[in-house]
Design an enzyme around this catalytic site. Structure first.
Site, PDB file in Angstrom:
ATOM      1  CE  LYS A 115       1.551   3.669 -11.392  1.00 29.71           C
ATOM      2  NZ  LYS A 115       1.279   3.459  -9.825  1.00 29.71           N
ATOM      3  CE  LYS A 207       6.294  -0.993 -10.033  1.00 30.64           C
ATOM      4  NZ  LYS A 207       6.125  -0.357  -8.762  1.00 30.64           N
ATOM      5  CE  LYS A 210       0.547  -1.113  -3.257  1.00 27.09           C
ATOM      6  NZ  LYS A 210       0.578   0.284  -2.876  1.00 27.09           N
TER       7      LYS A 210
HETATM    8  N1  AQP Z   1       8.342  -4.376  -7.099  1.00 24.80           N
HETATM    9  C1  AQP Z   1       9.064  -3.484  -6.282  1.00 24.80           C
HETATM   10  N2  AQP Z   1      10.286  -3.868  -5.818  1.00 24.80           N
HETATM   11  C2  AQP Z   1      10.852  -3.167  -4.906  1.00 24.80           C
HETATM   12  N3  AQP Z   1      10.253  -2.073  -4.392  1.00 24.80           N
HETATM   13  C3  AQP Z   1       8.766  -1.922  -4.672  1.00 24.80           C
HETATM   14  N4  AQP Z   1       8.074  -0.972  -4.365  1.00 24.80           N
HETATM   15  C4  AQP Z   1       6.745  -0.853  -5.084  1.00 24.80           C
HETATM   16  N5  AQP Z   1       6.876  -2.044  -5.863  1.00 24.80           N
HETATM   17  C5  AQP Z   1       8.321  -2.557  -5.762  1.00 24.80           C
HETATM   18  C6  AQP Z   1       8.250   0.126  -3.206  1.00 24.80           C
HETATM   19  O1  AQP Z   1       7.203   0.187  -2.214  1.00 24.80           O
HETATM   20  C7  AQP Z   1       7.010   1.192  -1.903  1.00 24.80           C
HETATM   21  C8  AQP Z   1       5.461   1.682  -1.716  1.00 24.80           C
HETATM   22  O2  AQP Z   1       4.882   1.686  -3.228  1.00 24.80           O
HETATM   23  P1  AQP Z   1       3.465   2.229  -3.493  1.00 24.80           P
HETATM   24  O3  AQP Z   1       2.610   1.648  -2.634  1.00 24.80           O
HETATM   25  O4  AQP Z   1       3.591   3.734  -3.023  1.00 24.80           O
HETATM   26  O5  AQP Z   1       3.194   2.223  -4.935  1.00 24.80           O
HETATM   27  P2  AQP Z   1       3.620   1.549  -6.223  1.00 24.80           P
HETATM   28  O6  AQP Z   1       5.401   1.874  -6.373  1.00 24.80           O
HETATM   29  O7  AQP Z   1       3.037   2.125  -7.156  1.00 24.80           O
HETATM   30  O8  AQP Z   1       3.181  -0.109  -6.001  1.00 24.80           O
HETATM   31  P3  AQP Z   1       3.025  -0.915  -7.156  1.00 24.80           P
HETATM   32  O9  AQP Z   1       2.800  -2.154  -6.602  1.00 24.80           O
HETATM   33  O10 AQP Z   1       3.854  -0.642  -8.310  1.00 24.80           O
HETATM   34  O11 AQP Z   1       1.433  -0.448  -7.443  1.00 24.80           O
HETATM   35  P4  AQP Z   1       1.081  -0.125  -8.894  1.00 24.80           P
HETATM   36  O12 AQP Z   1       0.581  -1.348  -9.514  1.00 24.80           O
HETATM   37  O13 AQP Z   1      -0.297   0.724  -8.624  1.00 24.80           O
HETATM   38  O14 AQP Z   1       1.963   0.548  -9.704  1.00 24.80           O
HETATM   39  C9  AQP Z   1       7.742   2.414  -2.610  1.00 24.80           C
HETATM   40  O15 AQP Z   1       8.821   2.739  -2.054  1.00 24.80           O
HETATM   41  C10 AQP Z   1       7.900   1.512  -3.988  1.00 24.80           C
HETATM   42  O16 AQP Z   1       9.314   2.069  -4.362  1.00 24.80           O
END
Ligand code: AQP
Length: 344
Positions: A115, A207, A210
């Site tokens: 990040k 992955k 968001k």
């Molecule tokens: N691609 C994924 N596959 C499986 N699980 C996922 N999680 C996130 N992406 C995947 C799981 O969702 C939960 C909540 O995630 P979060 O909102 O806390 O944040 P994150 O992991 O940072 O989500 P993003 O989409 O990956 O956001 P950005 O783009 O900001 O990095 C967690 O249990 C996570 O494991």
């Protein structure tokens, strides 16, 4: 280790665009665990501000994630649903744990490296300390089980290390104050099933996320049936037919991802999905995947849209959840203050 009361805690960041990865990796697990455990599900807004947020959009996102929890089937009366910033003990315990965790432990966190990228000197201190706040989120409820996606595994391991170091550093006080030989449980990650890491629909090595600039990389919980169909039809694949056995998915990340999504949505294994679709072409498989995804996701999207119209209800759910969470968190903080040696 004393016997800790089994308790589930997990969180989702209110950073917009809740997607199929969040749903399969986390939210479906949250729903299932309600049958067997006391559960606490948190909209982790303090985590969201580790990167800049627009305040008005943040408020909307907090309500949207709450609506997604409820629409997916989380029972906020039997369990606890709230937003993190309403329970100040999360931040309070995080400070104590900041003083327990070692700098070197944080430096190893791969999510921070990804990040922060090349602009490391300019990211917030909060982004660096994020895993410690996450440990506090879990430990302030002395939670024993944490359902998360694969990407959070390393952070969970850190939470266990922090819990263990606290238990060791304050071992004598913990015993003297009657907590047995450990105050914090070592929380267990629950990372199971065929879709613990859902990948981007545009690139099977990345992955689903968001923050991906391409909306075609993900299926949002709020997407309608036409949008879902379009995204799956355009999803990247390879020229070979689907293999008949799971081993045949190796080195075929896009095929593996779509099969994993199908399996998770239908509650089957990848092998079972390949028994039905192996040997066939992607277009037949994609049509079936579209039907399945639309059937599973659109009712949730519709329920979210309905709930979004009743902001007062969502806010009341969060307030009620926060009041109940605060009681548990305050109990832990009182004990932590006694253990650490604060006068209260
Ligand atoms: N691609 C994924 N596959 C499986 N699980 C996922 N999680 C996130 N992406 C995947 C799981 O969702 C939960 C909540 O995630 P979060 O909102 O806390 O944040 P994150 O992991 O940072 O989500 P993003 O989409 O990956 O956001 P950005 O783009 O900001 O990095 C967690 O249990 C996570 O494991």
């Amino acid at each position: 280790m004393p016997e800790f009361q089994p308790r589930v805690f997990s969180g989702v960041q209110p950073t917009g665009n809740l997607h199929l990865g969040n749903y399969l990796g986390a939210i479906t697990k949250f729903v299932a665990l309600q049958e067997t455990h006391d559960c606490i599900y948190c909209v982790v807004d303090l985590h969201a501000i580790t990167v800049p947020q627009n305040p008005a959009e943040l408020k909307a996102s907090i309500r949207e994630v709450t609506a997604a929890f409820l629409a997916a089937g989380i029972d906020a009366k039997k369990h606890i649903v709230f937003n993190q910033s309403q329970v100040s003990e999360h931040a309070e315990l995080a400070w104590v744990l900041n003083c327990v965790a070692r700098l070197g432990w944080l430096t190893r966190m791969t999510q921070f490296k990804e990040k922060a990228g090349k602009d490391r000197e300019n990211v917030s201190v909060g982004l660096y300390a994020y895993p410690i706040l996450m440990a506090a989120d879990i430990l302030v409820y002395r939670a024993t089980h944490v359902p998360v996606g694969e990407d959070q595994k390393q952070h969970l391991e850190l939470a266990r290390d922090i819990a263990q170091k606290f238990n060791l550093d304050f071992g004598e006080e913990i015993v003297a104050l009657g907590h047995g030989d450990a105050f914090f449980p070592l929380p267990e990650p629950l990372i199971q099933g065929p879709a613990t890491r859902v990948m981007s629909l545009r690139d099977g090595t990345k992955k689903m996320s968001k923050s991906d600039p391409s909306d075609y990389s993900r299926i949002n919980l709020s997407d309608d049936a036409d949008t879902i169909a379009q995204k799956i039809r355009k999803a990247k694949t390879d020229p070979e037919p689907l293999p008949r056995e799971v081993e045949g998915l190796a080195k075929r990340p896009e095929a593996e991802n779509l099969v994993g999504i199908f399996a998770a949505l239908e509650g089957r294994s990848k092998a079972e999905v390949l028994e039905a679709y192996g040997g066939g072409n992607f277009s037949t498989f994609k049509s079936a995947l579209i039907d399945l995804t639309v059937a599973k996701l659109t009712p949730i999207g519709e329920a979210m849209a309905k709930l979004a119209q009743d902001q007062a209800h969502i806010d009341a759910v969060l307030e009620d959840g926060a009041a109940r969470a605060r009681v548990l968190a305050a109990e832990t903080m009182k004990a932590v203050k006694d253990i650490v040696g604060f006068v209260r």
